[in-house]
Motif scaffolding. Structure first.
Motif, PDB file in Angstrom:
ATOM      1  N   ILE A 193       0.851  -1.189   0.000  1.00 44.71           N
ATOM      2  CA  ILE A 193       0.000   0.000   0.000  1.00 44.71           C
ATOM      3  C   ILE A 193       0.885   1.235   0.000  1.00 44.71           C
ATOM      4  O   ILE A 193       1.923   1.279   0.649  1.00 44.71           O
ATOM      5  N   ARG A 194       0.476   2.227  -0.803  1.00 42.85           N
ATOM      6  CA  ARG A 194       1.272   3.452  -0.905  1.00 42.85           C
ATOM      7  C   ARG A 194       1.007   4.334   0.312  1.00 42.85           C
ATOM      8  O   ARG A 194      -0.147   4.625   0.640  1.00 42.85           O
ATOM      9  N   GLU A 195       2.091   4.686   0.961  1.00 43.95           N
ATOM     10  CA  GLU A 195       1.930   5.511   2.168  1.00 43.95           C
ATOM     11  C   GLU A 195       2.640   6.843   2.037  1.00 43.95           C
ATOM     12  O   GLU A 195       2.431   7.748   2.833  1.00 43.95           O
ATOM     13  N   SER A 196       3.487   6.916   1.015  1.00 45.03           N
ATOM     14  CA  SER A 196       4.239   8.175   0.842  1.00 45.03           C
ATOM     15  C   SER A 196       4.184   8.619  -0.617  1.00 45.03           C
ATOM     16  O   SER A 196       3.217   8.342  -1.324  1.00 45.03           O
ATOM     17  N   GLY A 197       5.259   9.254  -1.081  1.00 36.79           N
ATOM     18  CA  GLY A 197       5.299   9.793  -2.444  1.00 36.79           C
ATOM     19  C   GLY A 197       5.414   8.706  -3.509  1.00 36.79           C
ATOM     20  O   GLY A 197       5.622   7.539  -3.215  1.00 36.79           O
ATOM     21  N   ARG A 198       5.267   9.137  -4.776  1.00 37.61           N
ATOM     22  CA  ARG A 198       5.250   8.197  -5.872  1.00 37.61           C
ATOM     23  C   ARG A 198       6.579   7.491  -6.096  1.00 37.61           C
ATOM     24  O   ARG A 198       6.640   6.300  -6.349  1.00 37.61           O
ATOM     25  N   GLU A 199       7.650   8.294  -6.009  1.00 39.37           N
ATOM     26  CA  GLU A 199       8.964   7.725  -6.295  1.00 39.37           C
ATOM     27  C   GLU A 199       9.332   6.649  -5.296  1.00 39.37           C
ATOM     28  O   GLU A 199       9.829   5.587  -5.655  1.00 39.37           O
ATOM     29  N   GLU A 200       9.028   6.932  -4.069  1.00 41.12           N
ATOM     30  CA  GLU A 200       9.302   5.961  -3.009  1.00 41.12           C
ATOM     31  C   GLU A 200       8.502   4.676  -3.225  1.00 41.12           C
ATOM     32  O   GLU A 200       8.987   3.568  -3.079  1.00 41.12           O
ATOM     33  N   PHE A 201       7.225   4.897  -3.608  1.00 43.53           N
ATOM     34  CA  PHE A 201       6.336   3.770  -3.852  1.00 43.53           C
ATOM     35  C   PHE A 201       6.872   2.926  -5.018  1.00 43.53           C
ATOM     36  O   PHE A 201       6.870   1.688  -4.965  1.00 43.53           O
ATOM     37  N   ALA A 202       7.391   3.622  -6.043  1.00 43.51           N
ATOM     38  CA  ALA A 202       7.967   2.917  -7.185  1.00 43.51           C
ATOM     39  C   ALA A 202       9.120   2.030  -6.730  1.00 43.51           C
ATOM     40  O   ALA A 202       9.243   0.883  -7.180  1.00 43.51           O
ATOM     41  N   GLN A 203       9.953   2.566  -5.828  1.00 38.95           N
ATOM     42  CA  GLN A 203      11.071   1.783  -5.305  1.00 38.95           C
ATOM     43  C   GLN A 203      10.577   0.545  -4.583  1.00 38.95           C
ATOM     44  O   GLN A 203      11.109  -0.555  -4.752  1.00 38.95           O
ATOM     45  N   GLN A 204       9.491   0.725  -3.825  1.00 40.12           N
ATOM     46  CA  GLN A 204       8.898  -0.404  -3.101  1.00 40.12           C
ATOM     47  C   GLN A 204       8.410  -1.462  -4.081  1.00 40.12           C
ATOM     48  O   GLN A 204       8.588  -2.664  -3.867  1.00 40.12           O
ATOM     49  N   ILE A 205       7.783  -0.974  -5.182  1.00 39.47           N
ATOM     50  CA  ILE A 205       7.261  -1.915  -6.184  1.00 39.47           C
ATOM     51  C   ILE A 205       8.410  -2.706  -6.789  1.00 39.47           C
ATOM     52  O   ILE A 205       8.334  -3.940  -6.937  1.00 39.47           O
ATOM     53  N   ILE A 206       9.499  -2.007  -7.129  1.00 33.61           N
ATOM     54  CA  ILE A 206      10.651  -2.675  -7.727  1.00 33.61           C
ATOM     55  C   ILE A 206      11.187  -3.745  -6.781  1.00 33.61           C
ATOM     56  O   ILE A 206      11.476  -4.875  -7.188  1.00 33.61           O
ATOM     57  N   ALA A 207      11.248  -3.346  -5.543  1.00 29.11           N
ATOM     58  CA  ALA A 207      11.771  -4.291  -4.550  1.00 29.11           C
ATOM     59  C   ALA A 207      10.890  -5.530  -4.493  1.00 29.11           C
ATOM     60  O   ALA A 207      11.384  -6.671  -4.483  1.00 29.11           O
ATOM     61  N   GLU A 208       9.606  -5.299  -4.468  1.00 31.84           N
ATOM     62  CA  GLU A 208       8.671  -6.423  -4.378  1.00 31.84           C
ATOM     63  C   GLU A 208       8.778  -7.320  -5.603  1.00 31.84           C
ATOM     64  O   GLU A 208       8.721  -8.553  -5.512  1.00 31.84           O
ATOM     65  N   LEU A 209       8.890  -6.649  -6.789  1.00 34.34           N
ATOM     66  CA  LEU A 209       8.993  -7.415  -8.037  1.00 34.34           C
ATOM     67  C   LEU A 209      10.223  -8.304  -8.032  1.00 34.34           C
ATOM     68  O   LEU A 209      10.191  -9.438  -8.503  1.00 34.34           O
ATOM     69  N   SER A 210      11.316  -7.776  -7.481  1.00 33.60           N
ATOM     70  CA  SER A 210      12.548  -8.573  -7.464  1.00 33.60           C
ATOM     71  C   SER A 210      12.393  -9.784  -6.542  1.00 33.60           C
ATOM     72  O   SER A 210      12.948 -10.836  -6.792  1.00 33.60           O
ATOM     73  N   VAL A 211      11.551  -9.608  -5.535  1.00 30.82           N
ATOM     74  CA  VAL A 211      11.300 -10.736  -4.627  1.00 30.82           C
ATOM     75  C   VAL A 211      10.563 -11.848  -5.349  1.00 30.82           C
ATOM     76  O   VAL A 211      10.884 -13.020  -5.233  1.00 30.82           O
ATOM     77  N   ILE A 212       9.559 -11.437  -6.170  1.00 28.66           N
ATOM     78  CA  ILE A 212       8.777 -12.488  -6.833  1.00 28.66           C
ATOM     79  C   ILE A 212       9.425 -12.948  -8.141  1.00 28.66           C
ATOM     80  O   ILE A 212       8.866 -13.736  -8.888  1.00 28.66           O
ATOM     81  N   GLY A 213      10.605 -12.464  -8.427  1.00 29.22           N
ATOM     82  CA  GLY A 213      11.336 -13.014  -9.566  1.00 29.22           C
ATOM     83  C   GLY A 213      11.424 -12.108 -10.760  1.00 29.22           C
ATOM     84  O   GLY A 213      11.977 -12.475 -11.792  1.00 29.22           O
ATOM     85  N   GLY A 214      10.887 -10.905 -10.638  1.00 34.05           N
ATOM     86  CA  GLY A 214      11.041  -9.945 -11.729  1.00 34.05           C
ATOM     87  C   GLY A 214      12.456  -9.393 -11.699  1.00 34.05           C
ATOM     88  O   GLY A 214      13.267  -9.764 -10.853  1.00 34.05           O
ATOM     89  N   ARG A 215      12.786  -8.509 -12.636  1.00 32.46           N
ATOM     90  CA  ARG A 215      14.137  -7.974 -12.652  1.00 32.46           C
ATOM     91  C   ARG A 215      14.230  -6.740 -11.777  1.00 32.46           C
ATOM     92  O   ARG A 215      13.287  -5.982 -11.615  1.00 32.46           O
ATOM     93  N   LYS A 216      15.392  -6.533 -11.238  1.00 38.03           N
ATOM     94  CA  LYS A 216      15.603  -5.415 -10.332  1.00 38.03           C
ATOM     95  C   LYS A 216      15.933  -4.139 -11.109  1.00 38.03           C
ATOM     96  O   LYS A 216      15.456  -3.059 -10.805  1.00 38.03           O
ATOM     97  N   ASP A 217      16.784  -4.313 -12.142  1.00 33.36           N
ATOM     98  CA  ASP A 217      17.364  -3.153 -12.821  1.00 33.36           C
ATOM     99  C   ASP A 217      16.435  -2.608 -13.918  1.00 33.36           C
ATOM    100  O   ASP A 217      16.711  -2.699 -15.091  1.00 33.36           O
ATOM    101  N   VAL A 218      15.289  -2.075 -13.468  1.00 34.33           N
ATOM    102  CA  VAL A 218      14.339  -1.584 -14.471  1.00 34.33           C
ATOM    103  C   VAL A 218      14.750  -0.256 -15.090  1.00 34.33           C
ATOM    104  O   VAL A 218      14.315   0.085 -16.172  1.00 34.33           O
ATOM    105  N   PHE A 219      15.567   0.498 -14.410  1.00 36.77           N
ATOM    106  CA  PHE A 219      15.922   1.804 -14.962  1.00 36.77           C
ATOM    107  C   PHE A 219      17.243   1.781 -15.692  1.00 36.77           C
ATOM    108  O   PHE A 219      18.159   1.125 -15.300  1.00 36.77           O
TER     109      PHE A 219
END
Lengths: 650, 254
Positions: free
Chosen positions: B228-254
């Motif tokens: 759940i988003r609790e702060s700004g967008r950029e931070e939330f994006a970082q959280q999403i990336i982190a979560e994706l890497s946990v479930i097997g997505g790639r980390k280096d999206v940028f």
């Protein structure tokens, strides 16, 4: 995997496109072949030289050629439109122009040859079926189906030429457009062009002017047939232009009234899109409908009018001319032949005439003067008239329908006689009382003068025999027998070789004139015309149907896509059905109705020739009948197409 | 209050008897409340589009039930579903799904026209939404005459015309460049803020997902986790990336 294997694999995957293209070509060949089995048919050919059938075959023939040209190039366009994007891709991958040409030629040669074979085969079966059906239903036993080398030859040549042109032009397009345009070709076609009210107006003006033109041509000139063709081209051009513009203009106009527009928006925009893309096809279909209905009506009208004319022009059922040495059967013999238990002779007249011939000095033209006694005249017409010696009546054996003609005869009749005969003309009388077996006009003189004629002029004595029976329709056998007997008698006497048979034959001169034979000959000639028109109508009808049907199916994928999108935003199946029904109905019936209206305008205009439609209201019934039949058949085909398309879309 | 509820959704493709099946969804349950703005993320083939199709009634689950605005959509007929979709759901597609033969205005109005609304109502609604999304100037243009971003804004407006209970979006930014993507996501934010609508979108675009209030992650047909988003967008994006890497997505999206 080699390149040719890839091409082959793609062809297999896209087999539907090939089949579509192949079927179109097969149909084109089939139509051509069916037409040529009629055009080169022996019996039709015989009538063609003598009768109106030549004219009848001409216009449909030209239309058929134009239709086939269009049909093939259209099928080719659809085919190549799909192929072009593939070619574009092949070319970006490094396929050379040479490879493409090779591929196109190979594909088209195979499809062309297959189409030719199956088209001729299908045409033979189809044509045979039509011949069989019509011979048994209409009773035109004399037109037998047969095949000749000309039929194959002309079909093959015509098809080959049109096919090559189509292939050539699309190759040209593939090479002149750039690769990207080729790849995108199947997408760019969807864009709509701009509309212009002025151009739409010009199209409408074309139609209007051409119909006025037809009217004026038939009302005031003698060049109906030749000019008709030009006016028809004008009309078709007008239809094309206005079709291209009018629907858009109409929608443009309707859009301002949103309460009306919104509920019909899907239908109207889709029709607009279709009409823009189908302009050529719809124009062609309209022309085909127009020609089919118009010619059908004209054919039927000509038949009924000729029949009426012929029967009316023969006041007696059987008539023949008799002289001392020819056709000289005594009354008893004639009675024994004609008088049947169930078809009694109602009247038998024998009218002595005396015919004198004179050759005109300036042009060597042979003129005949036929005389009849006032006694015979009274017997014929029930007109009693007192004539003194050297007085005469001029009797024109004709019923005049229009005054101009009668005036002409009234003014000129006297002069025929004036210079040569010393009789005083008392009156000119016109009436149709004698079958045309001797002359078309007679000098009626008193009995004393008539008896003295022989000493005054050289001439030939003869007797007109006229017989009425209860029912002329039952006189076929009797007439044949009479003819046979007369012929047998005439053979025994020396042949006549004088002025009477000049430019004709003895047989012709002494021929029996009967209603039944005249009726039979009209029936035969018109029967063949009718047969030819029916076959052409069937070809045209099927042709226009196939065009519409194929077109609807060639776009079925994008339609499916459209309804998939609509379904996603919540359109119900019922609404889809309604929308599809509306659309197909418009595409099937708008051209048919426009074609019928145009045919009607032409028909009304052409009727000016015979005194206008109001003078012949019965012909309107023919028009109505044919139009309704056409629309009914169209309706059945429409139901079929709708069912198929809805099934495919759902 | 839950506007959308999914209970134990199972979707199996293929013939069960012949044992050649693929299980696309496995016992997925979720609940979305009014006014929520949620993204479903997952790798290709994780089952996110299948889920969206089932939630919208375009596809039927093998077992399980979906309830939207109190209506059990897997119990109603195909036609009723179509009616339900145009009255209760707003749809936004990756490929916009606009009809080429209609203008922007007509495309927007289509669901209202199907509902046989009056032309005055239609005009008012179209104007209102066009103003909201800045497409007033292109109302009379055809889809092939406008940009992808404009097309998608048209599609979003179309999704809104019947005041749906929920908007479902399938990869709405998938065919757009980053500027247009931002545009569309801002549109969605506007919708949630101004119109108090509910939005569920399926995406693999982290940038798009970062606009949402909540992201649900799917893996192999099951809900893996959610954040759940609790702060700004950029931070939330970082959280999403982190979560994706946990479930097997790639980390280096940028």
């Amino acid at each position: 995997m080699s390149f040719s294997q890839i091409v082959w694999k793609m062809a297999k995957a896209n087999y539907r496109k090939y089949i579509f293209y192949y079927l179109c070509n097969t149909f084109a060949v089939m139509f051509f072949f069916v037409f040529s089995t009629i055009y080169f048919n022996r019996q039709v050919d015989e009538v063609k030289i003598s009768g109106s059938i030549q004219f009848l075959l001409m216009t449909p023939g030209v239309t058929l050629v134009l239709f086939t040209i269009f049909f093939i190039s259209y099928a080719h366009q659809i085919f190549i439109k799909q192929r072009r994007s593939e070619f574009g891709l092949f070319m970006t991958l490094g396929m050379t122009d040479r490879d493409i040409v090779k591929l196109v030629l190979l594909e088209n040669t195979i499809i062309g040859l297959l189409s030719l074979t199956s088209g001729i085969l299908g045409g033979t079966i189809f044509s045979r079926g039509i011949f069989f059906l019509l011979m048994h239903s209409v009773g035109i036993g004399q037109v037998a189906f047969h095949l000749s080398s000309n039929m194959f030859l002309y079909t093959t040549i015509a098809f080959a030429i049109i096919f090559l042109i189509a292939v050539g032009s699309s190759l040209y397009h593939v090479f002149t457009e750039n690769v990207i345009a080729n790849i995108k070709s199947s997408k760019t076609a969807a864009a709509l062009k701009n509309n212009s009210p002025i151009i739409g107006g010009i199209g409408a003006a074309f139609i209007f002017i051409s119909i006025i033109g037809v009217y004026l041509t038939y009302a005031y000139s003698n060049y109906g047939g030749e000019l008709l063709f030009i006016w028809a081209i004008f009309t078709i051009l007008g239809v094309y232009i206005s079709l291209n513009q009018f629907i858009s203009l109409f929608i443009e106009f309707v859009k301002r009234r949103e309460n009306y527009y919104y509920p019909r928006m899907l239908f109207l925009t889709s029709i607009n899109y279709k009409f823009k893309h189908l302009t050529t096809i719809l124009t062609l279909v309209i022309s085909l409908v127009m020609i089919t209905i118009l010619y059908g009506t004209l054919n039927l009208s000509i038949y009924s009018m000729e029949k009426k004319d012929v029967l009316e022009s023969k006041p007696y059922d059987i008539a023949f001319l008799q002289t001392e040495t020819k056709n000289n059967l005594d009354q008893e013999t004639v009675y024994s032949i004609i008088d049947q238990e169930d078809n009694r002779i109602q009247g038998y007249q024998q009218i002595p005439v005396y015919t004198h011939y004179e050759r005109m000095e300036d042009d060597n033209w042979l003129v005949s003067y036929s005389f009849m006694s006032i006694e015979s005249f009274q017997e014929l017409t029930s007109i009693s008239y007192e004539l003194d010696n050297n007085e005469m009546l001029y009797f024109i054996n004709s019923e005049f329908e229009n005054n101009e003609q009668e005036e002409y005869y009234q003014e000129n009749a006297y002069y025929f006689a004036d210079e040569n005969l010393e009789f005083t003309l008392k009156e000119i009388i016109a009436g149709n009382n004698i079958n045309y077996v001797s002359d078309s006009a007679f000098f009626i003189i008193n009995n004393t003068d008539f008896e003295q004629l022989e000493s005054q002029f050289d001439g030939y004595k003869s007797t007109i025999h006229q017989i009425n029976v209860e029912d002329w329709r039952e006189t076929d056998g009797a007439t044949n027998k009479l003819e046979k007997n007369l012929l047998a008698y005439n053979k025994k006497t020396p042949p006549i070789m004088d002025e009477r048979t000049e430019g004709s034959t003895e047989e012709e001169f002494f021929k029996v004139d009967s209603k039944i034979k005249a009726f039979q000959s009209i029936k035969m000639e018109n029967g063949i015309s009718f047969f030819v028109m029916t076959v052409l109508s069937i070809i045209f009808f099927l042709g226009s149907f196939i065009l519409l049907y194929l077109n609807l199916f060639s776009e079925i994928e994008s339609e499916k896509e459209k309804y998939r999108k609509l379904h996603a935003i919540g359109i119900t199946d019922k609404e889809v059905k309604q929308a599809v029904t509306k659309e197909i109905r418009a595409i099937f019936f708008i051209p048919a109705i426009i074609g019928a209206i145009l045919a009607f305008c032409y028909f009304i205009s052409m009727m000016r020739d015979i005194g206008g439609v109001m003078a012949n209201p019965g012909l309107l019934l023919y028009f109505g009948g044919i139009t309704i039949t056409y629309l009914l058949v169209q309706f059945i085909f429409y139901l079929y197409a709708r069912k198929k398309i809805i099934y495919k879309l759902m | 209050m839950a506007i959308l509820e999914a209970n134990h959704i199972v979707k199996i493709y293929g013939d069960i008897k012949e044992d050649r099946t693929t299980q696309a969804l496995n016992e997925i349950s979720l609940s979305i409340n009014k006014g929520e703005f949620i993204a479903i993320m997952g790798a290709s083939g994780s089952g996110k589009t299948t889920l969206l199709n089932i939630l919208s009634g375009l596809d039927k689950p093998t077992s399980g039930a979906v309830t939207i605005a109190g209506e059990k959509i897997n119990e109603i007929s195909r036609n009723q579903l179509a009616l339900f979709r145009r009255q209760q759901l707003g749809f936004v597609f990756q490929d916009f799904n606009l009809l080429d033969s209609l203008t922007v205005k007509e495309n927007m109005a289509l669901p209202m026209i199907l509902e046989k609304k009056s032309s005055a109502d239609i005009d008012q609604k179209v104007q209102e939404l066009a103003a909201l999304f800045g497409i007033e100037d292109i109302l009379d243009k055809y889809p092939y005459q406008i940009s992808g971003g404009q097309q998608q804004r048209t599609a979003v407006s179309r999704a809104l015309v019947n005041n749906p209970s929920i908007i479902l979006a399938d990869e709405p930014t998938g065919n757009l460049d980053s500027a247009s993507s931002a545009d569309i996501m801002e549109c969605f934010e506007t919708i949630v803020e101004n119109l108090a609508s509910t939005i569920l979108l399926v995406t693999h675009d982290i940038f798009a997902a970062s606009y949402c209030q909540k992201v649900i992650f799917i893996k192999d047909g099951m809900i893996h986790s959610s954040i759940i988003r609790e702060s700004g967008r950029e931070e939330f994006a970082q959280q999403i990336i982190a979560e994706l890497s946990v479930i097997g997505g790639r980390k280096d999206v940028f």
